[in-house]
Design a protein around this motif. Structure first.
Motif, short mmCIF file in Angstrom:
data_model
loop_
_atom_site.label_atom_id
_atom_site.label_comp_id
_atom_site.label_asym_id
_atom_site.label_seq_id
_atom_site.Cartn_x
_atom_site.Cartn_y
_atom_site.Cartn_z
N ASP A 70 -0.53 6.30 5.95
CA ASP A 70 -0.39 5.48 7.17
C ASP A 70 0.79 4.52 7.10
O ASP A 70 1.23 4.00 8.12
CB ASP A 70 -1.67 4.68 7.43
CG ASP A 70 -2.84 5.57 7.80
OD1 ASP A 70 -3.99 5.12 7.66
OD2 ASP A 70 -2.59 6.72 8.23
N GLU A 71 1.29 4.29 5.90
CA GLU A 71 2.40 3.35 5.72
C GLU A 71 3.76 4.00 6.00
O GLU A 71 4.76 3.32 5.97
CB GLU A 71 2.40 2.81 4.29
CG GLU A 71 1.33 1.75 4.04
CD GLU A 71 1.64 0.46 4.76
OE1 GLU A 71 2.82 0.11 4.92
OE2 GLU A 71 0.68 -0.22 5.19
N SER B 52 -0.68 4.97 0.75
CA SER B 52 -1.29 5.37 2.01
C SER B 52 -0.31 6.09 2.91
O SER B 52 0.78 5.59 3.20
CB SER B 52 -1.82 4.14 2.75
OG SER B 52 -2.24 4.48 4.05
N ASN C 22 0.80 -1.22 0.00
CA ASN C 22 0.00 0.00 0.00
C ASN C 22 0.84 1.28 0.00
O ASN C 22 0.71 2.12 0.90
CB ASN C 22 -0.94 -0.01 1.21
CG ASN C 22 -2.15 0.87 0.99
OD1 ASN C 22 -2.37 1.38 -0.11
ND2 ASN C 22 -2.93 1.05 2.03
#
Length: 126
Positions: free
Chosen positions: A111-112, A109, A106
């Motif tokens: 968030d990664e 994202s 991912n």
């Protein structure tokens, strides 16, 4: 401590080019995928491009394909973003970030990514 220091931003006219740099320290740079993001007016932070730890594989958002290129120099602990054909809508703050998990998980994202630079401003006039 992890440090990411972006540079290379500035003001220019539409159609021009810039190369952003992000110098990293405090972690094994050659082991980590890296990403470039930006925040432009009216939008959330968005991923521009990501590069794997070796520099052999990249992925980029559709809106920059053909104009922006991510690369890295592991000997210099630096990741770059070459930006060509800049448009006024590219105006914003540009950030580099360290990807916490491997490249293929991912990459789009936010968030990664677990470490972020302070950002460098790019302003493109029409």
């Amino acid at each position: 401590d992890v440090q990411l220091v972006e540079s290379g931003g500035g003001r220019l006219e539409a159609g021009g080019s810039l190369r952003l740099s992000c110098r990293a320290s405090g972690f094994p740079f050659e082991d980590k995928a890296m990403g470039w993001f930006r925040r432009v007016t009216g939008k959330d932070r968005e991923m521009i491009a990501c590069i794997d730890s070796s520099g052999s594989t990249t992925i980029a958002a559709d809106f920059v394909k053909g104009r922006f290129t991510i690369s890295r120099d592991n000997a210099e602990n630096t990741v770059y973003l070459q930006m060509n054909g800049l448009k006024p809508e590219d105006t914003g703050t540009y950030y580099c970030a360290v990807k916490a998990r491997p490249f293929g998980i991912n990459p789009f994202s936010t968030d990664e990514y677990n470490y972020w630079g302070q950002g460098t401003q790019v302003t493109v006039s029409s």
